[in-house]
Structures are given as C-alpha cells and as structure tokens.
Design a protein around this motif. Sequence first.
Motif, PDB file in Angstrom:
ATOM      1  N   ARG A  86       0.919  -1.196  -0.127  1.00  0.00           N
ATOM      2  CA  ARG A  86       0.022  -0.011   0.185  1.00  0.00           C
ATOM      3  C   ARG A  86       0.852   1.184  -0.180  1.00  0.00           C
ATOM      4  NH1 ARG A  86      -5.614  -0.370   3.337  1.00  0.00           N
ATOM      5  NH2 ARG A  86      -5.661  -2.301   2.106  1.00  0.00           N
ATOM      6  N   ILE A  87       1.800   1.099   0.758  1.00  0.00           N
ATOM      7  CA  ILE A  87       3.003   2.502   0.691  1.00  0.00           C
ATOM      8  C   ILE A  87       3.277   2.628  -0.972  1.00  0.00           C
ATOM      9  CG2 ILE A  87       5.053   3.116   1.566  1.00  0.00           C
ATOM     10  CD1 ILE A  87       4.534   1.706   4.064  1.00  0.00           C
ATOM     11  N   THR A  88       3.801   1.526  -1.371  1.00  0.00           N
ATOM     12  CA  THR A  88       4.265   1.580  -2.829  1.00  0.00           C
ATOM     13  C   THR A  88       3.038   2.268  -3.784  1.00  0.00           C
ATOM     14  OG1 THR A  88       5.515  -0.010  -2.512  1.00  0.00           O
ATOM     15  CG2 THR A  88       5.274   0.367  -4.661  1.00  0.00           C
ATOM     16  N   HIS A  89       1.964   1.734  -3.533  1.00  0.00           N
ATOM     17  CA  HIS A  89       1.063   2.186  -4.449  1.00  0.00           C
ATOM     18  C   HIS A  89       0.581   3.622  -4.232  1.00  0.00           C
ATOM     19  CE1 HIS A  89      -0.567  -2.224  -4.279  1.00  0.00           C
ATOM     20  NE2 HIS A  89       0.525  -1.978  -4.791  1.00  0.00           N
ATOM     21  N   LEU A  90       0.420   4.167  -3.108  1.00  0.00           N
ATOM     22  CA  LEU A  90       0.080   5.600  -2.590  1.00  0.00           C
ATOM     23  C   LEU A  90       1.228   6.465  -3.102  1.00  0.00           C
ATOM     24  CD1 LEU A  90      -1.709   5.067   0.569  1.00  0.00           C
ATOM     25  CD2 LEU A  90      -2.894   5.389  -1.564  1.00  0.00           C
ATOM     26  N   ALA A  91       2.573   5.803  -3.146  1.00  0.00           N
ATOM     27  CA  ALA A  91       3.656   6.813  -3.579  1.00  0.00           C
ATOM     28  C   ALA A  91       3.576   7.106  -4.757  1.00  0.00           C
ATOM     29  CB  ALA A  91       4.931   6.010  -3.008  1.00  0.00           C
ATOM     30  N   LEU A 143      -5.934   3.217  -3.139  1.00  0.00           N
ATOM     31  CA  LEU A 143      -6.230   4.445  -3.305  1.00  0.00           C
ATOM     32  C   LEU A 143      -7.593   4.522  -2.770  1.00  0.00           C
ATOM     33  CD1 LEU A 143      -5.529   7.175  -4.213  1.00  0.00           C
ATOM     34  CD2 LEU A 143      -6.497   6.820  -6.441  1.00  0.00           C
ATOM     35  N   LYS A 144      -8.669   3.356  -3.136  1.00  0.00           N
ATOM     36  CA  LYS A 144      -9.856   3.268  -2.868  1.00  0.00           C
ATOM     37  C   LYS A 144     -10.099   3.252  -1.015  1.00  0.00           C
ATOM     38  CE  LYS A 144     -14.202   1.310  -3.719  1.00  0.00           C
ATOM     39  NZ  LYS A 144     -15.017   0.247  -4.518  1.00  0.00           N
ATOM     40  N   ALA A 145      -9.051   2.576  -0.462  1.00  0.00           N
ATOM     41  CA  ALA A 145      -9.136   2.503   0.913  1.00  0.00           C
ATOM     42  C   ALA A 145      -8.778   3.701   1.561  1.00  0.00           C
ATOM     43  CB  ALA A 145      -8.173   1.335   1.294  1.00  0.00           C
ATOM     44  N   MET A 146      -7.750   4.381   1.014  1.00  0.00           N
ATOM     45  CA  MET A 146      -7.351   5.671   1.610  1.00  0.00           C
ATOM     46  C   MET A 146      -8.758   6.700   1.383  1.00  0.00           C
ATOM     47  SD  MET A 146      -6.512   9.127   1.010  1.00  0.00           S
ATOM     48  CE  MET A 146      -6.019   9.031  -0.564  1.00  0.00           C
ATOM     49  N   PHE A 147      -9.343   6.786   0.479  1.00  0.00           N
ATOM     50  CA  PHE A 147     -10.414   7.635   0.287  1.00  0.00           C
ATOM     51  C   PHE A 147     -11.577   7.373   1.137  1.00  0.00           C
ATOM     52  CE2 PHE A 147      -8.836   8.956  -4.373  1.00  0.00           C
ATOM     53  CZ  PHE A 147      -8.701  10.225  -3.805  1.00  0.00           C
ATOM     54  N   PRO A 161     -14.293   8.935  -4.963  1.00  0.00           N
ATOM     55  CA  PRO A 161     -14.135   9.078  -6.501  1.00  0.00           C
ATOM     56  C   PRO A 161     -13.819   7.734  -7.256  1.00  0.00           C
ATOM     57  CG  PRO A 161     -12.387  10.103  -5.498  1.00  0.00           C
ATOM     58  CD  PRO A 161     -13.108   9.810  -4.308  1.00  0.00           C
ATOM     59  N   CYS A 162     -13.382   6.959  -6.504  1.00  0.00           N
ATOM     60  CA  CYS A 162     -13.074   5.355  -6.820  1.00  0.00           C
ATOM     61  C   CYS A 162     -14.222   4.505  -7.002  1.00  0.00           C
ATOM     62  CB  CYS A 162     -12.045   4.954  -6.014  1.00  0.00           C
ATOM     63  SG  CYS A 162     -10.452   5.617  -6.215  1.00  0.00           S
ATOM     64  N   ASP A 163     -15.565   5.014  -6.578  1.00  0.00           N
ATOM     65  CA  ASP A 163     -16.665   3.998  -6.575  1.00  0.00           C
ATOM     66  C   ASP A 163     -17.202   3.689  -7.867  1.00  0.00           C
ATOM     67  OD1 ASP A 163     -16.581   3.687  -3.796  1.00  0.00           O
ATOM     68  OD2 ASP A 163     -17.945   5.306  -3.293  1.00  0.00           O
ATOM     69  N   ASN A 164     -17.013   4.872  -8.698  1.00  0.00           N
ATOM     70  CA  ASN A 164     -17.408   4.681 -10.231  1.00  0.00           C
ATOM     71  C   ASN A 164     -16.688   4.034 -11.103  1.00  0.00           C
ATOM     72  OD1 ASN A 164     -20.158   5.621  -9.342  1.00  0.00           O
ATOM     73  ND2 ASN A 164     -19.508   7.544  -9.604  1.00  0.00           N
ATOM     74  N   LEU A 165     -15.245   3.737 -10.583  1.00  0.00           N
ATOM     75  CA  LEU A 165     -14.424   3.199 -11.370  1.00  0.00           C
ATOM     76  C   LEU A 165     -14.425   1.688 -11.448  1.00  0.00           C
ATOM     77  CD1 LEU A 165     -12.354   4.954 -13.029  1.00  0.00           C
ATOM     78  CD2 LEU A 165     -10.681   4.060 -11.281  1.00  0.00           C
ATOM     79  N   LYS A 166     -14.867   1.273 -12.719  1.00  0.00           N
ATOM     80  CA  LYS A 166     -14.786  -0.307 -12.959  1.00  0.00           C
ATOM     81  C   LYS A 166     -13.468  -1.109 -12.824  1.00  0.00           C
ATOM     82  CE  LYS A 166     -17.196  -3.978 -15.252  1.00  0.00           C
ATOM     83  NZ  LYS A 166     -18.119  -4.152 -16.736  1.00  0.00           N
ATOM     84  N   PRO A 167     -13.241  -2.106 -12.059  1.00  0.00           N
ATOM     85  CA  PRO A 167     -11.849  -2.709 -12.091  1.00  0.00           C
ATOM     86  C   PRO A 167     -11.674  -3.351 -13.494  1.00  0.00           C
ATOM     87  CG  PRO A 167     -13.001  -3.240 -10.329  1.00  0.00           C
ATOM     88  CD  PRO A 167     -14.130  -2.622 -10.934  1.00  0.00           C
ATOM     89  N   LEU A 168     -10.309  -3.310 -13.669  1.00  0.00           N
ATOM     90  CA  LEU A 168      -9.895  -4.026 -15.133  1.00  0.00           C
ATOM     91  C   LEU A 168     -10.176  -5.623 -15.005  1.00  0.00           C
ATOM     92  CD1 LEU A 168      -6.589  -2.012 -15.537  1.00  0.00           C
ATOM     93  CD2 LEU A 168      -8.680  -1.565 -16.634  1.00  0.00           C
ATOM     94  N   LYS A 169     -10.307  -6.123 -16.096  1.00  0.00           N
ATOM     95  CA  LYS A 169     -10.660  -7.538 -16.234  1.00  0.00           C
ATOM     96  C   LYS A 169      -9.194  -8.167 -15.992  1.00  0.00           C
ATOM     97  CE  LYS A 169     -12.679 -11.028 -18.765  1.00  0.00           C
ATOM     98  NZ  LYS A 169     -13.392 -11.156 -20.263  1.00  0.00           N
ATOM     99  N   GLU A 170      -9.478  -9.301 -14.981  1.00  0.00           N
ATOM    100  CA  GLU A 170      -8.040  -9.831 -14.358  1.00  0.00           C
ATOM    101  C   GLU A 170      -8.232 -11.463 -15.153  1.00  0.00           C
ATOM    102  OE1 GLU A 170      -7.042  -9.906 -10.481  1.00  0.00           O
ATOM    103  OE2 GLU A 170      -7.912  -7.551 -10.194  1.00  0.00           O
TER     104      GLU A 170
END
Length: 362
Positions: A86-91, A143-147, A161-170
């Motif tokens: 999470r530190i890496t991502h938020l950085a 990022l969503k967890a932080m928001f 603001p991440c709520d309406n962002l659909k995750p990428l297909k994995e």
Amino acid sequence: MATIEKRETKSGKTSYRCKVRRRNQPLLTATFRLKTEAKRWCAEKEAEALSGRHFSFAESRFRNLSEAIARYSSDILRELKDPTGRITHLAWFEKNIGNLILGDITPSILDRCREDLKRESIVNRKSKALRTNATVNRYFASLKAMFNVAVRQWQWLSKNPCDNLKPLKEPRGRCSFLSQSELLDLLQATKRLKKYPEMGPIILLALTTGMRRGEIAGLRWTNIDLQKERIIICDTKNGEQRSAPLLDPALSAFKEWSHVKPIDPDTYVFPSRGKMGNKKPFDPDHAWNLIRTDAQLTDFRFHDLRHTAATYCAMSGATLWDIAGVLGQKTLAMVQRYAHLTEDHKRRTANRMVAELFKEVS
C-alpha cells in the motif's frame, strides 16, 4: 450568504460567478454559463451549510491528495500488518497527482492514471515489464481504501471518487501444480542441495500443509509441537491464528532438523545465515532458484507449492470447505479455482454408486 456576479468577456460571452460565505468556514466559489444553474448551485450549497454538510465539502476544496496520503500514512498504515504494498501504491499517486485538490479528483482523472500505470514499465531484477491488470487493480484498491477513510472518518470528501471506477478485467487465478514426476524431481533436487539443508523441511512443510512462504519464515520453535505433531501458525495473512497437522514426511524432516534447535525456544525455526543470525528469518529465494533450476521447473513459483497441496487435497475427495480450512482461507472465493477437481471426485463417487445400485438390473 450567497452572491452571484455577472461577468462578460471581450468576445461577448456571459458567465456567472458564485460565492457562498459562512462564518468560520472557507469561501466556496464556482462559475456557470447560465444564471439558473448558478442560482441552483448557490441554493444547494447554502442548504448543505445549514445541514452541517458544508464542512466536508469545504475540506475537499483546500486539501490536496498529498495531505490525505500523509495523514493516512500516519494514522492508518502503521496499524496494518503488512503495509509495504500500500505504501508503494500510494507513493505512485502522490508523485503523479499529489498536487491535485481532493474535490478536483474525478473518475476521468483516475482513469487516465490507470492508463499511465498500464503503459509505465517497471524494472524487475533482470528485465522490464508492463504492469498487469491485476497489479493496476491493486494500486487502485489501495487508493480506494485511503479515500474511504477520508470520507467516513475525516469527512474530507462527500463521496469516494473511486466508487464509479470499474476494475480492469483480470485473468483467472494461477493454479500451477506439480505432477507426480515433477514432485519427485523437486524432492531429489532438494536433497542434492547439501548447502541448504533447511530447504528440505521448508518444501515438505509447504507441500503437506499448504502454508504460505511468509508463514513458514515466521515460524519459531514455540510454534512447533512435535509430541502432538502439529504447528501453531500465528503470523497469518488474515491475522487469525490457526493450526496445521505435522505429517510425514514433513514430520520426520522436522524431527531431524530439531537436532539444531537452540536453547531459546523463541528463536526462528529457520534463522538467517547473515549477520542478523537468529534475529531474522531465512530467505529461501536463492536456494529455491537453485532447486527449481536443477529440477527443470522453469515456470514454477514457491507459492505454487501451496497450489499443489490444495490440488491434491481436492483430488483426494476434499470439499471446498475442507480445502479452505487447510489453506487458512476464511471464504470460498479463493478456493473456487479447485471446484472442478472436487466436481470430478463427486462424479467418480456417483458413478461408483450408480454402478453398485444397478448392477443387478443390467
């Protein structure tokens, strides 16, 4: 108090500048093309101010993302079991959009960030590679967890603001496991590596219990009960303690390894060979790569030993709940990849039952 100021450009275009003031709270401003829109906005903001929702909106107008990440790092990250990812991502987000005001971060901006993450090359130990969809989704999960904290606890935002962002297909989760011949090759390669005798019990433990690499590394002698033939796993991914049976051949390997057991029972079962000694666990990366190369298992990770344990568990007739119990999973979501194996077992069982039931009829 709300005011609307009419403005005209040199080209003759008209706009309406709105201002909403309230004592001890920041000034709110916005510009609209139509006067009706300006009046509606002023009415909404005055109503929010009267109902007590003005403060959270105001916070979003003068605090930027870097401030939010800094507070989240100070208040929340230190409480997480493993905050490294999470530190890496938020950085990354702080570096790229940290200067943006929270209220200006929209789904369209985040979508551009996602594209940048996908196109950006990351440097591995030996090569460069693009981030996978799964990796990009992990960045946005952080990022969503932080928001979420900014919305629910700090009231810096009215919505995430991440709520309406659909995750990428994995792609479906990886499920690589050893065949019987590959298993034999792996065990023989482990025996040949005399320089790292600890790899024997480590690999056997992963194969017979499905323990994660971190769980094995974190084992201390106080967690090993050779009399009751079990292991108490305290340092788990979900934070819940569980036990695992210590079965042969792992049991025999542990009894032999216990001959090097130190006097202090709180030391690591597999201590580091470096300067830190018993204060740091053994890192199996180098030894594992030597074993894997010797066994000619080019596309096989240490974590796949866990998949191997689960796969053979399913093929032996275990249910998904049984597999989840062995692996220490709290839900069935992560063991659904083995569902087809349990269904195959059910079919074979049903075939034997039907053959017995109708043997006299035919």
